[in-house]
Design an enzyme around this catalytic site. Sequence first.
Site, PDB file in Angstrom:
ATOM      1  N   CYS A   2       0.841  -1.197   0.000  1.00  0.00           N
ATOM      2  CA  CYS A   2       0.000   0.000   0.000  1.00  0.00           C
ATOM      3  C   CYS A   2       0.880   1.252   0.000  1.00  0.00           C
ATOM      4  CB  CYS A   2      -0.951   0.095   1.182  1.00  0.00           C
ATOM      5  SG  CYS A   2      -2.189  -1.184   1.229  1.00  0.00           S
ATOM      6  N   ARG A  27       4.387  -0.474  -4.699  1.00  0.00           N
ATOM      7  CA  ARG A  27       4.046  -0.987  -3.374  1.00  0.00           C
ATOM      8  C   ARG A  27       2.739  -1.768  -3.363  1.00  0.00           C
ATOM      9  NH1 ARG A  27       6.884   1.678   0.760  1.00  0.00           N
ATOM     10  NH2 ARG A  27       5.320   0.961   2.232  1.00  0.00           N
ATOM     11  N   TRP A  73      -2.603  -2.689  -1.758  1.00  0.00           N
ATOM     12  CA  TRP A  73      -2.280  -4.119  -1.815  1.00  0.00           C
ATOM     13  C   TRP A  73      -3.229  -4.756  -0.803  1.00  0.00           C
ATOM     14  CZ3 TRP A  73      -0.555  -8.028   1.446  1.00  0.00           C
ATOM     15  CH2 TRP A  73      -0.082  -9.182   0.805  1.00  0.00           C
ATOM     16  N   ASN A  99      -2.119   2.165   5.438  1.00  0.00           N
ATOM     17  CA  ASN A  99      -1.249   1.057   5.044  1.00  0.00           C
ATOM     18  C   ASN A  99      -0.999   0.238   6.304  1.00  0.00           C
ATOM     19  OD1 ASN A  99       0.813  -0.618   4.138  1.00  0.00           O
ATOM     20  ND2 ASN A  99       2.381   0.960   4.358  1.00  0.00           N
ATOM     21  N   GLY A 100      -1.265  -1.060   6.246  1.00  0.00           N
ATOM     22  CA  GLY A 100      -1.039  -1.896   7.428  1.00  0.00           C
ATOM     23  C   GLY A 100      -2.260  -2.744   7.724  1.00  0.00           C
ATOM     24  N   GLU A 486      17.338 -18.494  -5.720  1.00  0.00           N
ATOM     25  CA  GLU A 486      17.024 -17.141  -6.183  1.00  0.00           C
ATOM     26  C   GLU A 486      16.533 -17.171  -7.641  1.00  0.00           C
ATOM     27  OE1 GLU A 486      16.438 -14.442  -4.923  1.00  0.00           O
ATOM     28  OE2 GLU A 486      16.784 -12.911  -6.427  1.00  0.00           O
ATOM     29  N   LYS A 490      12.880 -15.861  -8.833  1.00  0.00           N
ATOM     30  CA  LYS A 490      12.707 -14.836  -9.878  1.00  0.00           C
ATOM     31  C   LYS A 490      11.740 -15.323 -10.945  1.00  0.00           C
ATOM     32  CE  LYS A 490      13.856 -12.132  -8.282  1.00  0.00           C
ATOM     33  NZ  LYS A 490      14.555 -11.852  -7.077  1.00  0.00           N
ATOM     34  N   GLU A 493       8.018 -15.624  -9.555  1.00  0.00           N
ATOM     35  CA  GLU A 493       7.296 -14.407  -9.191  1.00  0.00           C
ATOM     36  C   GLU A 493       6.926 -13.543 -10.395  1.00  0.00           C
ATOM     37  OE1 GLU A 493       9.355 -11.828  -6.415  1.00  0.00           O
ATOM     38  OE2 GLU A 493      11.263 -12.229  -7.366  1.00  0.00           O
ATOM     39  N   HIS A 509      16.770 -37.310  -4.630  1.00  0.00           N
ATOM     40  CA  HIS A 509      15.921 -37.687  -3.497  1.00  0.00           C
ATOM     41  C   HIS A 509      14.480 -37.261  -3.698  1.00  0.00           C
ATOM     42  CE1 HIS A 509      19.481 -38.990  -1.347  1.00  0.00           C
ATOM     43  NE2 HIS A 509      20.062 -37.885  -1.790  1.00  0.00           N
ATOM     44  N   LYS A 608       6.124  -4.611  -3.398  1.00  0.00           N
ATOM     45  CA  LYS A 608       7.439  -4.373  -2.803  1.00  0.00           C
ATOM     46  C   LYS A 608       7.209  -3.940  -1.360  1.00  0.00           C
ATOM     47  CE  LYS A 608      11.753  -3.620  -4.451  1.00  0.00           C
ATOM     48  NZ  LYS A 608      12.361  -4.799  -5.075  1.00  0.00           N
TER      49      LYS A 608
HETATM   50  C1  F6R Z   1      11.805 -11.174  -4.404  1.00  0.00           C
HETATM   51  C2  F6R Z   1      11.560 -10.119  -3.456  1.00  0.00           C
HETATM   52  C3  F6R Z   1      11.082 -10.498  -2.099  1.00  0.00           C
HETATM   53  C4  F6R Z   1      11.871  -9.696  -1.046  1.00  0.00           C
HETATM   54  C5  F6R Z   1      11.302  -9.958   0.348  1.00  0.00           C
HETATM   55  C6  F6R Z   1      12.112  -9.258   1.422  1.00  0.00           C
HETATM   56  O1  F6R Z   1      12.235 -10.684  -5.625  1.00  0.00           O
HETATM   57  O2  F6R Z   1      11.725  -8.980  -3.745  1.00  0.00           O
HETATM   58  O3  F6R Z   1      11.187 -11.847  -1.873  1.00  0.00           O
HETATM   59  O4  F6R Z   1      13.208 -10.075  -1.120  1.00  0.00           O
HETATM   60  O5  F6R Z   1       9.975  -9.522   0.409  1.00  0.00           O
HETATM   61  O6  F6R Z   1      12.091  -7.875   1.252  1.00  0.00           O
HETATM   62  P1  F6R Z   1      13.152  -6.941   1.919  1.00  0.00           P
HETATM   63  O7  F6R Z   1      14.470  -7.293   1.374  1.00  0.00           O
HETATM   64  O8  F6R Z   1      12.716  -5.555   1.555  1.00  0.00           O
HETATM   65  O9  F6R Z   1      13.084  -7.186   3.402  1.00  0.00           O
END
Ligand code: F6R
Length: 613
Positions: A2, A27, A73, A99-100, A486, A490, A493, A509, A608
């Site tokens: 948000c 966000r 969000w 937000n929250g 990772e 990527k 997502e 396994h 994010k």
């Molecule tokens: C993946 C991604 C998320 C963040 C996670 C932690 O591409 O961006 O998995 O890594 O939400 O976020 P931060 O690093 O901001 O604590």
Amino acid sequence: MCGIVAYVGPKEAYPILVKGLKRLEYRGYDSAGIALYNEGINIYKKKGKVANLEEFIGDQSVVGQIGIGHTRWATHGKPDDTNAHPHYSGNGDLAIIHNGIIENYAPLKEALINEGHTFHTETDTEVLIHLIEELQKRDNLSIEEATRIALTKVIGAFAIVVMDKKDPGKLVAARKASPLVIGIGDNEFYIASDATPIVEHTNQVVYLKNEEIAVLTDKGEFSLKTIANIDQTPFVQELDLKIEELEKGGYDYFMLKEIHEQPKTIADGMRGRLSAEEGWIRLGGIHEYENKIINANRLIFVACGTSWHSGMIAEYLIEELARINVEVEYASEFRYRNPILSENDVVIAISQSGETADTLAALEMAKEKGALTYGVVNVVGSSIARITDAGSYIHAGPEIGVASTKAFTGQVTLLTMMALSLAHKKGMIPKSEFSRILAEFENIPAKIEQLLQSCDSQCQKIAEQIADANNALYLGRGINFPVALEGALKLKEISYIHAEGYPAAEMKHGPIALIDENMPVIVTATNMGSYEKIVSNVQEVKARKGKVIAIVFEGEQEIKKMADYTIEIPKTEDMFTPLLTVIPLQLLSYYIALIRGCNVDQPRNLAKSVTVE
Ligand code: F6R
């Protein structure tokens, strides 16, 4: 999670709010809305992106010099027009953006219904604004006092802005656990979840501290107190953020821009912190605590998502190079499992945003139990940076693409410096060897630059071949196992292909059962110590007709003969390979998502900065 933006001052608020919402859209983008005061409070809101809101508003006259805006969000209530913010109070006099999460919204709602309140949305936010209205009405309180008292009654996380039609020209902003920053202009104020909507208007900002409430007026007045009613003095800071950093700079997507920025961001993260010539590494934040860290019982890394993968790389590096005990924990698990912690432990949080709710809570618990806390953070001035005893910024600049790329390599760079510095301090690496390693480290940005040039079109071509897959497997060994995790993250997502990362030897396994001619298997095969074993893993995949995409050092021949596609990376020390092997994985995900028609920067359901549990 948000985005909040608000304005009070002499200018028309609408263009400021819409532009601000676009900056904050990373966000959350389930819905967007705006409230403006113009002889009453008018709310405009729409499901979907800010562009949908603009289209909805069309030619309507949107006038007002005070207003609040929100990009959502969804937590409580589905993403639709009704649940979109802002929300009115029951009498329509007040409006709020939030937000929250208000965790105790259910009993509050029930009590308010008993008082005669009617609710029109499924949100927890509507409950809060009704509570403020109820307190205001019952005790004839000012909007700021009613808001403050209401906030003493809620449990959970919030950043809010409230406006009152009976007291126009005033905004009330408050926060607990969710971030909020106030920009100070000329008799005007900007309020936002982060500085990105503010930077083009002013560079004078105040970061609200936890549980603070601010009142801002169109007369240029700014008063601040705690929610517990203790007066505070605003601490004005200068913003260190450039507007170009928030633009796409000619790229189609922020993610691609951020992938290509990595040679620079890694070099920025190293600048002034190491010298191969003189044979030193100095991480400002760590210096004072270096002895404590070296002698710690354990270093415990807490993080989520991509940042947790960086923590795993740190575990391999620090245990190998500095021989210090390391554990890596998901912050969300750590905070709730009553871990054994003492003053001899050091808890290191890794976070791009510095606002992730679980990581913050894990740190708070670690502090309570007496552990030293350290932050490895990107966003300057963020909550994690502020609550930790010490820390180091990664200096990657704003990361706008929801999928983390340059923050990951920034974190890995910093954690590699940390591992080397601790090892050096412990006398585990001879001086000449240390200088040689650092010289190679300094070459990494140039090697990434070279790799970006050499593998981009190859990644596009491979993406075309595998974009239709329903599943993908990522394999790696040792320090490249977290890179496999990772890579898989990527891919899933941003392209919505189901992907799993595994240590290569674990394949036998279980996951091997999934391999057939439709399964792309992306193998990182650069670990010199276990190269032969990876060759065997590749053979196992090929024997089951899996499609192998191998990432190997340049000049490598053996795997090249077996793999369907090979991507070569420049040769380097094993310890630096994650910084290189992750680059083609980022590009592959990017191109696959593009081919599948996905919105790379704003993948569905994600946001994010996860400021709720
Ligand atoms: C993946 C991604 C998320 C963040 C996670 C932690 O591409 O961006 O998995 O890594 O939400 O976020 P931060 O690093 O901001 O604590």
